[in-house]
Design a protein around this motif. Sequence first.
Motif, mmCIF file in Angstrom:
data_model
loop_
_atom_site.group_PDB
_atom_site.id
_atom_site.type_symbol
_atom_site.label_atom_id
_atom_site.label_comp_id
_atom_site.label_asym_id
_atom_site.label_seq_id
_atom_site.Cartn_x
_atom_site.Cartn_y
_atom_site.Cartn_z
ATOM 1 N N LYS A 160 0.821 -1.204 0.000
ATOM 2 C CA LYS A 160 0.000 0.000 0.000
ATOM 3 C C LYS A 160 0.860 1.262 0.000
ATOM 4 O O LYS A 160 0.497 2.260 -0.633
ATOM 5 C CB LYS A 160 -0.939 -0.005 1.204
ATOM 6 C CG LYS A 160 -2.045 -1.031 1.096
ATOM 7 C CD LYS A 160 -3.069 -0.880 2.197
ATOM 8 C CE LYS A 160 -4.240 -1.830 1.987
ATOM 9 N NZ LYS A 160 -5.299 -1.660 2.997
ATOM 10 N N PHE A 161 1.988 1.217 0.697
ATOM 11 C CA PHE A 161 2.899 2.356 0.691
ATOM 12 C C PHE A 161 3.417 2.609 -0.724
ATOM 13 O O PHE A 161 3.450 3.757 -1.200
ATOM 14 C CB PHE A 161 4.058 2.094 1.654
ATOM 15 C CG PHE A 161 5.161 3.118 1.588
ATOM 16 C CD1 PHE A 161 5.057 4.318 2.268
ATOM 17 C CD2 PHE A 161 6.300 2.882 0.827
ATOM 18 C CE1 PHE A 161 6.067 5.272 2.189
ATOM 19 C CE2 PHE A 161 7.307 3.822 0.745
ATOM 20 C CZ PHE A 161 7.193 5.023 1.427
ATOM 21 N N LEU A 162 3.818 1.570 -1.426
ATOM 22 C CA LEU A 162 4.382 1.721 -2.764
ATOM 23 C C LEU A 162 3.323 2.130 -3.780
ATOM 24 O O LEU A 162 3.589 2.921 -4.691
ATOM 25 C CB LEU A 162 5.052 0.416 -3.189
ATOM 26 C CG LEU A 162 6.294 0.022 -2.372
ATOM 27 C CD1 LEU A 162 6.718 -1.394 -2.710
ATOM 28 C CD2 LEU A 162 7.435 1.003 -2.599
ATOM 29 N N GLU A 163 2.123 1.588 -3.651
ATOM 30 C CA GLU A 163 1.059 1.947 -4.585
ATOM 31 C C GLU A 163 0.662 3.411 -4.463
ATOM 32 O O GLU A 163 0.321 4.058 -5.461
ATOM 33 C CB GLU A 163 -0.156 1.041 -4.360
ATOM 34 C CG GLU A 163 0.065 -0.392 -4.820
ATOM 35 C CD GLU A 163 -1.075 -1.312 -4.454
ATOM 36 O OE1 GLU A 163 -1.214 -2.376 -5.091
ATOM 37 O OE2 GLU A 163 -1.829 -0.994 -3.507
ATOM 38 N N LEU A 164 0.703 3.966 -3.257
ATOM 39 C CA LEU A 164 0.329 5.364 -3.047
ATOM 40 C C LEU A 164 1.415 6.331 -3.494
ATOM 41 O O LEU A 164 1.126 7.401 -4.049
ATOM 42 C CB LEU A 164 -0.007 5.599 -1.574
ATOM 43 C CG LEU A 164 -0.386 7.029 -1.181
ATOM 44 C CD1 LEU A 164 -1.669 7.460 -1.896
ATOM 45 C CD2 LEU A 164 -0.543 7.159 0.327
ATOM 46 N N ASN A 165 2.676 5.978 -3.272
ATOM 47 C CA ASN A 165 3.785 6.905 -3.513
ATOM 48 C C ASN A 165 4.331 6.742 -4.928
ATOM 49 O O ASN A 165 5.301 6.017 -5.176
ATOM 50 C CB ASN A 165 4.876 6.687 -2.463
ATOM 51 C CG ASN A 165 4.474 7.205 -1.103
ATOM 52 O OD1 ASN A 165 4.526 8.399 -0.847
ATOM 53 N ND2 ASN A 165 4.039 6.297 -0.229
ATOM 54 N N LYS A 166 3.714 7.452 -5.876
ATOM 55 C CA LYS A 166 4.021 7.314 -7.295
ATOM 56 C C LYS A 166 5.398 7.873 -7.663
ATOM 57 O O LYS A 166 5.923 7.548 -8.733
ATOM 58 C CB LYS A 166 2.951 8.028 -8.128
ATOM 59 C CG LYS A 166 1.520 7.620 -7.813
ATOM 60 C CD LYS A 166 1.258 6.162 -8.131
ATOM 61 C CE LYS A 166 -0.215 5.826 -7.915
ATOM 62 N NZ LYS A 166 -0.514 4.397 -8.158
#
Length: 864
Positions: A533-539
């Motif tokens: 979820k961290f990686l998906e949010l931080n484009k």
Amino acid sequence: MIRLFYMSYNMKRLYLFIIFGVLSITTFGQTWTGNSDTNWNNTSNWSSGSLPTSSTDVVINYPSRYPIIDGINAEAKSITIAYNGSLTIQNGGELTVQNNFSTNSPIYISDSKLTIEKGYFKAYQKSVDVYNSTISANDFECGFLNAVYTENFKPSEEYLISTENFKTETYADNSGTNARVHLVNARMNTDNWTSYDLEATGSKISISGDLNNNGDINLTDCIVDTDSWISDPINATSSSITSNGDLTIGNSDLDNYFDNTNVIVSGQIVTKEGGIIKNNCYFSATDLIFDNAGGNSLYIYESELEFSNHVDNFIGDLVLNNQSKLSCLSLTGANSGSNLEVRGESVLIIENKFTNYTTIYIDSGSSLIQTSETDLNVSNAWNDTDQFTIDRSIDIERDIDYVYWSSPVPGYSIDDIGDTTYRYEWEATKDNGGTYASNFGNWKKASGEMTQGKGYIVRGFVDELILDDGNSIYQQRFQAQKPYNGNITVPIYKGTYTGANYTGPSSQTLVTSNDDNWNLLGNPYPSAISAQKFLELNKYLDGNVRIWTHTNGLSASNDDPFYANETFSYNVNDYITYNLLGSSTGPSSFNGYIASGQGFFVLFEDVIPSTEEEAYFTNDMRTYDTYYTNTEFYRTDETSQKSRIWLELIADETKSSNTMLLGYTDGATEEKDRLYDAVAMDINTMGIYSLIDNQPMVIQGRSLPFLDTDQVPLSIITTTKDLYSIGIKYVDGNFENNQDIYLEDLYENTIHNLKDSAYTFSSEAGTFNDRFILRYQDKSLSIDDAIIDSEFKIIATQNFIKASTTSNTINSIIVYDILGRVLYQTKGLNTTEVKLDQLAPTQGPLIVKATLANGTTKTQKVIY
């Protein structure tokens, strides 16, 4: 005279009343005499010389012989049993009473049935013993009920007792002994229930109205359904309690005790007592309210409690332990004396806020998860001390081991971590004064308050270690008035260099265009966060995180770290790389949850034009699911529709090793994918990588469906002339089955099956991008075999899938769904045409792969 007359008049009246009462019983009813024997159906045992009927009022006084209804049907209009009388119904006997049944003496019913059509059953302060029998009445009242079903006695749709109102009196007899209901394998059905003590085993109690119990409740292997519940403390084991209203537990000298029991309440659970909840209990209610002035504690072990609204007003200790979970909308303690402890890998989930707890303690491995995006927590206004505490424990073997930290509470100083001077933070870019072509990052000394969401490293804990099951543990305690919560942003930075790799003037270490893009962040919450979820949010970030494992110590054989010329260095391969495909070091090395207080590296994407952006942390990243853990930095990885290979390169002399991950998964492509591919962190150390456009990847995701014609170029980096081996470390998905994995050595013109053994070879020092290919077939097709057969066809109709050829024979066919799952396969066909009608048409896309006897393969996407 008046006084004497008055006394005489009343004595006459009393005397006449007694005489009239006796006459009324004997004259207008049928009295049991027992003159002959105990047989109810013997007319000589009755005062009228005839058997009672449905219009007969029966009186049983205290004869020398008591009546027994033995295997027969009997009836009466009403029954009254005097003190010291008795009645037994046994061996399939049935007694039907039209109106009321009242007794001042014990009743015994065995393998029989008592039915009271319109009235009540009352045993005044006396016992009723029931064995494998049923009783029905409008109202049922007794002093002591002892009811036993044997396990093989299971009446269909019948209850032991079926009544509108069930009641036991305060005392079972005149001696003051508590009234009690004792049930074994029994079924009870009533509108309302009032009792003093209840003890039940293997029983089911169905109450359409209210349960009120003023004494002890002990349940074992029971099911209790009720509209509402009011009782003293409950002792329940392996049972189920359901209430359509509230469950209220009153005050007593005893605590509650629940073991492997489910409690499902549509309203509130209100209790004046603490107690123990353990061994896979499950509780569900709107609220948990402690009206607990005594301050008794509640201990929860290996259990789950869910409240859709609030947990309120607790005084005492509320302790979660042994992987328990408690969730609620909000949690409120009293202003003092309310201590909350979350221990033993337990989880406390609060949607909105906690208020007014004296202390909250979260031990290492446990979590406080909050899901509202706004920080609504309220610490004690009168208490200016550090009331919130979270511990983090780590395994440490050497004094030189660095640990990556982040603070889960505001206002915490890096100087309070360890008794050491080795504390550092990472600068993403540093002005090198023109010495190098780029301003790559480096370490600098750290001190003072830790920035939220930022990572730090510290070493030097040996003097502060404790032993835990033989392991050396360092424990760090973070304290503040409350933890971090809600949305948190952290600035991230990168340089402007996008050129080719180069070496500096004082070191032969290669500098890449990524080396001014690294940022050291840290989990700012008192719970783990989902890396996905961290990686998906931080484009703005490359879609992976790097987590330090401090596996290896300092060594002169490791390459210079971070572009300085050092005698001893750490091994960059101690970083775990994780993205949506998995962990670079193996399926059990990291589970995708970044622990509380854990620092980690991220890579600012080089293609982003700006040099400063923000990384985001949100409470949504803290969402609890089946695989959630806050225990350590690496755990079993959960896989879904993935087929993966972990390859390991090992140097024979130094035994140094490096691992890479290659996998096939939905969402990945053969191009560079932000969330499924991860570049090598350092190309100066020994390693093995796959290549995308000649760029080394420590993780590479490739598309589904998997085809055994796929080939993947590999790169190896060797730092010394040595003997090396490449082998399989782990596999999963399709590679766990019969799919072979081959390594082609182009220098030696060799194809080796890695499933049989590792491949050993010698190599000079250097980077080799043209030597190895990973493949899944053991030979290349000859020119003749590769001639395209225009008649080699795969088609799909409404009713079947067909493969056909005219110049060869078909050896095998495999059908995949779009996710790469094998739906059908067959081998050894040796035919020129295959028609598949075994699969049900779905009007969806399928992949059909047919292989000829000469090895020629054709893969066709069809709609079927």
